[in-house]
Motif scaffolding. Structure first.
Motif, PDB file in Angstrom:
ATOM      1  N   THR A   1       0.835  -1.211   0.000  1.00 14.83           N
ATOM      2  CA  THR A   1       0.000   0.000   0.000  1.00 14.83           C
ATOM      3  C   THR A   1       0.870   1.262   0.000  1.00 14.83           C
ATOM      4  O   THR A   1       0.357   2.363   0.103  1.00 14.83           O
ATOM      5  CB  THR A   1      -0.930   0.056   1.233  1.00 14.83           C
ATOM      6  N   HIS A   2       2.176   1.077  -0.068  1.00 17.45           N
ATOM      7  CA  HIS A   2       3.106   2.209  -0.099  1.00 17.45           C
ATOM      8  C   HIS A   2       3.032   3.046   1.183  1.00 17.45           C
ATOM      9  O   HIS A   2       3.162   4.262   1.133  1.00 17.45           O
ATOM     10  CB  HIS A   2       2.847   3.095  -1.326  1.00 17.45           C
ATOM     11  N   CYS A   3       2.833   2.375   2.314  1.00 27.10           N
ATOM     12  CA  CYS A   3       2.733   3.125   3.574  1.00 27.10           C
ATOM     13  C   CYS A   3       4.101   3.662   3.992  1.00 27.10           C
ATOM     14  O   CYS A   3       4.200   4.740   4.557  1.00 27.10           O
ATOM     15  CB  CYS A   3       2.114   2.271   4.678  1.00 27.10           C
ATOM     16  N   GLY A   4       5.160   2.889   3.745  1.00 19.84           N
ATOM     17  CA  GLY A   4       6.500   3.362   4.074  1.00 19.84           C
ATOM     18  C   GLY A   4       7.028   2.878   5.410  1.00 19.84           C
ATOM     19  O   GLY A   4       8.060   3.349   5.879  1.00 19.84           O
ATOM     20  N   HIS A   5       6.349   1.895   6.008  1.00 18.02           N
ATOM     21  CA  HIS A   5       6.843   1.370   7.284  1.00 18.02           C
ATOM     22  C   HIS A   5       8.159   0.624   7.100  1.00 18.02           C
ATOM     23  O   HIS A   5       9.018   0.628   7.980  1.00 18.02           O
ATOM     24  CB  HIS A   5       5.794   0.443   7.909  1.00 18.02           C
TER      25      HIS A   5
ATOM     26  N   THR B   1      12.585   2.382   7.015  1.00 17.34           N
ATOM     27  CA  THR B   1      13.656   2.501   8.017  1.00 17.34           C
ATOM     28  C   THR B   1      14.219   1.134   8.425  1.00 17.34           C
ATOM     29  O   THR B   1      15.222   1.068   9.117  1.00 17.34           O
ATOM     30  CB  THR B   1      13.183   3.235   9.296  1.00 17.34           C
ATOM     31  N   HIS B   2      13.535   0.066   8.011  1.00 19.92           N
ATOM     32  CA  HIS B   2      14.016  -1.273   8.358  1.00 19.92           C
ATOM     33  C   HIS B   2      14.795  -1.909   7.215  1.00 19.92           C
ATOM     34  O   HIS B   2      15.207  -3.054   7.302  1.00 19.92           O
ATOM     35  CB  HIS B   2      12.837  -2.157   8.768  1.00 19.92           C
TER      36      HIS B   2
ATOM     37  N   VAL C   1       8.485  -6.651   9.225  1.00 21.55           N
ATOM     38  CA  VAL C   1       7.733  -5.450   9.617  1.00 21.55           C
ATOM     39  C   VAL C   1       6.542  -5.098   8.729  1.00 21.55           C
ATOM     40  O   VAL C   1       5.714  -4.289   9.116  1.00 21.55           O
ATOM     41  CB  VAL C   1       8.645  -4.204   9.736  1.00 21.55           C
TER      42      VAL C   1
ATOM     43  N   PRO D   1       3.109  -4.666   7.521  1.00 21.11           N
ATOM     44  CA  PRO D   1       1.806  -4.984   8.097  1.00 21.11           C
ATOM     45  C   PRO D   1       0.874  -5.674   7.097  1.00 21.11           C
ATOM     46  O   PRO D   1      -0.109  -6.290   7.484  1.00 21.11           O
ATOM     47  CB  PRO D   1       1.223  -3.623   8.478  1.00 21.11           C
ATOM     48  N   TYR D   2       1.164  -5.533   5.805  1.00 20.53           N
ATOM     49  CA  TYR D   2       0.266  -6.046   4.768  1.00 20.53           C
ATOM     50  C   TYR D   2       0.727  -7.374   4.180  1.00 20.53           C
ATOM     51  O   TYR D   2       0.161  -7.849   3.209  1.00 20.53           O
ATOM     52  CB  TYR D   2       0.126  -5.001   3.654  1.00 20.53           C
TER      53      TYR D   2
ATOM     54  N   ARG E   1      -8.114  -3.195   4.108  1.00 21.62           N
ATOM     55  CA  ARG E   1      -6.976  -4.094   4.211  1.00 21.62           C
ATOM     56  C   ARG E   1      -6.675  -4.483   5.661  1.00 21.62           C
ATOM     57  O   ARG E   1      -6.488  -3.616   6.521  1.00 21.62           O
ATOM     58  CB  ARG E   1      -5.737  -3.433   3.591  1.00 21.62           C
ATOM     59  N   GLY E   2      -6.622  -5.786   5.887  1.00 24.51           N
ATOM     60  CA  GLY E   2      -6.220  -6.279   7.194  1.00 24.51           C
ATOM     61  C   GLY E   2      -4.721  -6.059   7.372  1.00 24.51           C
ATOM     62  O   GLY E   2      -3.959  -6.210   6.426  1.00 24.51           O
TER      63      GLY E   2
ATOM     64  N   SER F   1      -1.230  -6.748  10.020  1.00 24.84           N
ATOM     65  CA  SER F   1      -0.659  -7.516  11.140  1.00 24.84           C
ATOM     66  C   SER F   1       0.535  -6.741  11.676  1.00 24.84           C
ATOM     67  O   SER F   1       1.506  -6.543  10.945  1.00 24.84           O
ATOM     68  CB  SER F   1      -0.184  -8.883  10.648  1.00 24.84           C
TER      69      SER F   1
ATOM     70  N   SER G   1       6.619   5.550   7.927  1.00 21.70           N
ATOM     71  CA  SER G   1       5.220   5.967   8.044  1.00 21.70           C
ATOM     72  C   SER G   1       4.305   4.746   8.088  1.00 21.70           C
ATOM     73  O   SER G   1       4.649   3.687   7.588  1.00 21.70           O
ATOM     74  CB  SER G   1       4.875   6.831   6.826  1.00 21.70           C
ATOM     75  N   LEU G   2       3.151   4.906   8.714  1.00 22.11           N
ATOM     76  CA  LEU G   2       2.163   3.826   8.721  1.00 22.11           C
ATOM     77  C   LEU G   2       0.970   4.173   7.843  1.00 22.11           C
ATOM     78  O   LEU G   2       0.280   3.327   7.320  1.00 22.11           O
ATOM     79  CB  LEU G   2       1.688   3.556  10.156  1.00 22.11           C
ATOM     80  N   SER G   3       0.719   5.462   7.706  1.00 25.00           N
ATOM     81  CA  SER G   3      -0.364   5.947   6.871  1.00 25.00           C
ATOM     82  C   SER G   3       0.192   6.070   5.452  1.00 25.00           C
ATOM     83  O   SER G   3       1.303   6.554   5.261  1.00 25.00           O
ATOM     84  CB  SER G   3      -0.780   7.315   7.413  1.00 25.00           C
ATOM     85  N   SER G   4      -0.571   5.607   4.465  1.00 24.18           N
ATOM     86  CA  SER G   4      -0.084   5.674   3.083  1.00 24.18           C
ATOM     87  C   SER G   4      -0.536   6.963   2.410  1.00 24.18           C
ATOM     88  O   SER G   4      -1.711   7.126   2.081  1.00 24.18           O
ATOM     89  CB  SER G   4      -0.583   4.470   2.279  1.00 24.18           C
TER      90      SER G   4
ATOM     91  N   LYS H   1      -1.782   6.153  -1.196  1.00 23.88           N
ATOM     92  CA  LYS H   1      -3.183   5.714  -1.289  1.00 23.88           C
ATOM     93  C   LYS H   1      -4.129   6.885  -1.041  1.00 23.88           C
ATOM     94  O   LYS H   1      -5.177   6.994  -1.669  1.00 23.88           O
ATOM     95  CB  LYS H   1      -3.461   4.613  -0.262  1.00 23.88           C
TER      96      LYS H   1
END
Lengths: 139, 396
Positions: free
Chosen positions: A89-93, A96-97, A129, A131-132, B268-269, B271, B348-351, B354
């Motif tokens: 989803t291109h969140c970017g989490h 940094t990892h 890491v 999440p998706y 989207r789920g 984890s 970041s956690l928010s996309s 999107k």
């Protein structure tokens, strides 16, 4: 002296070939510099190996011909880490990892996360890491 | 000055001028506030990020003979049955039965309620297992069957909290890796994670809740839903900067929409290693440009929005309220911030990617005349503060 190049490869060793020192011969007989990122032998005695080989194009070709005589399959298209673009989803989490910047933001306006396979050293940080569940290991 | 009716008439005639919350910044700079306020009808905002307070109400219809479900699982995920006979509430963070959680720390939390919601929207066949104590009117004691979203009478998303106005930037001051809902945080402030669409985020573009309120029609994963209440933990009375932008969480929205109208890529789920399961949802909210003031507030840019940097190893879990410092979203988006003289890598956690896609999808729908704006039937409170839970002795 022709120019040296580096190729990323993933090798799959079937059960009967796992105990042969194939990589040793790549170094000794084919003048290749090898850099192994990740290796695994399964309980079924099959083996996986993700590595870089550096040498002249000719030496690499000869080396691969040698490897092929052992029933070993060579995958030059993908390595051990698979990034599923449909799931990302291109969140970017992951950014940094990822120690080498293989996963990075290519465009600061759209903030799309892009995976550059050539930079990946297979540390598997992204798999831990994401999440998706967009990153996975081939072995 | 424009009214909702005038704006909707322009939308209906296909003449509405619609820009996204990032496009409007340059547009107003070029045209000036007064001209732009006359020209622009709607500014679209959006967000796509994990929000735990999500779930949905499902109605299965009646079996033959009938059952009054007293315990039920969908895909082995426990659902709440304290409703009518075949109504259940599926919560996004509920873990699958037998998930080891954090017994082998950090747990992986591969599948839970949010993944069931994703699979439901994707049209997959899901397993229902339900038990009952049996009654004269509902004699069946047990049922195991398979269904898709099309078999359900209703699949209504009910998110008690979403669209947090602003949010923390999480760091880890301890000397071990910590696993949080803000992602994996390396020791000694090696990395920081934030979670907001910043200049695209709905409530940052309407900081005083002048247009977004109860009854506002919103785009939820492609469906047309609405705000049904203020969100849980809504606290509109928090501290704000000079432009009126909250310097922390503040406002939230409670959202609902028909899941049968949703697209799977926006439900989207997720984890989170060592933490659990959450739902990432795509939300788009249009802001009607009623006047220059409303327009001016949509011109907020990442540089003007401050987020608090908070330690998640001690200060957050111990609820001390301590903020290390404030950084703005422009700094966060460079991938590096500086806190107390130390440079920290930022994820970041928010996309935003999107969110931008959603803001454009919503703008296109409005331009096509497929999405009308609604005036709130009630406005969100601007003066409330967040109350703590106090562990008290039993009152005598």
């Amino acid at each position: 002296m022709s120019q040296t190049i580096t190729k990323k490869l993933m090798l799959f060793f079937p059960k009967c070939e796992c105990e042969k020192p194939i990589i040793y011969h790549l170094v000794k007989d084919h003048n290749l510099i090898v850099n192994v990122f990740r290796a695994k032998v399964t309980p079924e005695e099959e083996g996986y190996l993700a590595l870089d080989v550096t040498g002249t194009e000719e030496d690499i070709e000869k080396g691969m011909d040698f490897v092929k005589t052992f029933n070993v399959s060579i995958n030059t298209t993908g390595k051990g880490i698979i990034v599923d673009e449909e799931q990302c989803t291109h969140c970017g989490h992951c950014i940094t990892h990822c120690p080498t910047g293989a996963l990075h933001i290519a465009d600061m306006v759209t903030r799309e996360v892009v995976y550059s396979e050539a930079k990946c050293i297979e540390c598997m940080g992204c798999i831990r890491v994401c999440p998706y569940n967009a990153c996975a290991s081939a072995f | 000055m424009k009214t909702y009716e005038q704006i909707n008439n322009r939308i209906e005639s296909g003449k509405a001028v619609v820009l996204t919350a990032d496009e409007i910044i340059d547009y107003v700079e070029k045209k000036g506030l007064a001209t732009a306020a006359k020209e622009v009808d709607v500014v679209t905002t959006a967000t796509f990020g994990p929000m735990c307070s999500s779930g949905c109400v499902l109605n299965f219809g009646h079996s033959k003979p009938k059952i009054r479900m007293s315990e039920a699982w969908v895909q082995d995920v426990l659902v709440y049955t304290g409703l009518a006979a075949v109504d259940v509430y599926l919560g996004a963070t509920q873990l699958r039965h037998n998930d080891p959680a954090n017994m082998d720390h950090p747990g992986e939390f591969r599948y839970g309620g949010a993944h069931v919601m994703e699979d439901l929207v994707a049209g997959k066949a899901l397993q229902l297992f339900a038990l009952s104590y049996g009654t004269d009117c509902y004699p069946l004691r047990e049922i195991r069957t398979y269904f898709t979203i099309n078999d359900l009478n209703q699949a209504i998303m009910l998110n008690p909290r979403n669209c947090y106005q602003n949010y923390n930037v999480a760091v880890n001051d301890s000397d071990r890796t910590i696993y949080t809902y803000m992602g994996t945080l390396e020791p000694k402030r090696k990395n920081a994670n934030y979670c907001s669409a910043g200049q695209l985020s709905p409530l940052l573009n309407d900081p005083y809740y002048e247009t977004i309120g109860v009854g506002t029609r919103v785009w939820i994963a492609g469906a047309h839903g609405h705000v049904y209440a203020e969100g849980t933990q809504h606290a509109g009375g928090g501290s704000r900067n000079d432009q009126g932008i909250p310097k922390g969480g503040s406002g939230t929205l409670a959202l609902t929409a028909d899941m049968k109208q949703m697209s799977k890529e926006f439900v989207r789920g997720t984890s989170f290693r060592g933490y659990g399961v959450s739902l990432a949802l795509g939300v788009g909210i249009p802001i009607p440009i009623l006047n220059e003031d409303v327009l001016k507030r949509t011109c907020i840019s990442d540089r003007e929005i401050l987020a608090p940097v908070v330690d998640y190893s001690n200060e957050y879990p111990q609820n001390t309220g301590k903020v290390l410092s404030y950084v703005n979203y422009e700094q966060l988006r460079t991938g590096e911030i500086e806190v107390e003289g130390k440079k920290i890598a930022v994820g970041s956690l928010s996309s935003y990617y999107k969110a931008l896609e959603i803001a454009h999808l919503l703008a296109d729908e409005i331009k096509r005349g497929d999405f009308r704006l609604t005036e709130p039937i009630a406005y969100l409170k601007k003066d409330t503060k967040m109350k703590p839970l106090v562990a008290r002795e039993k009152p005598s």
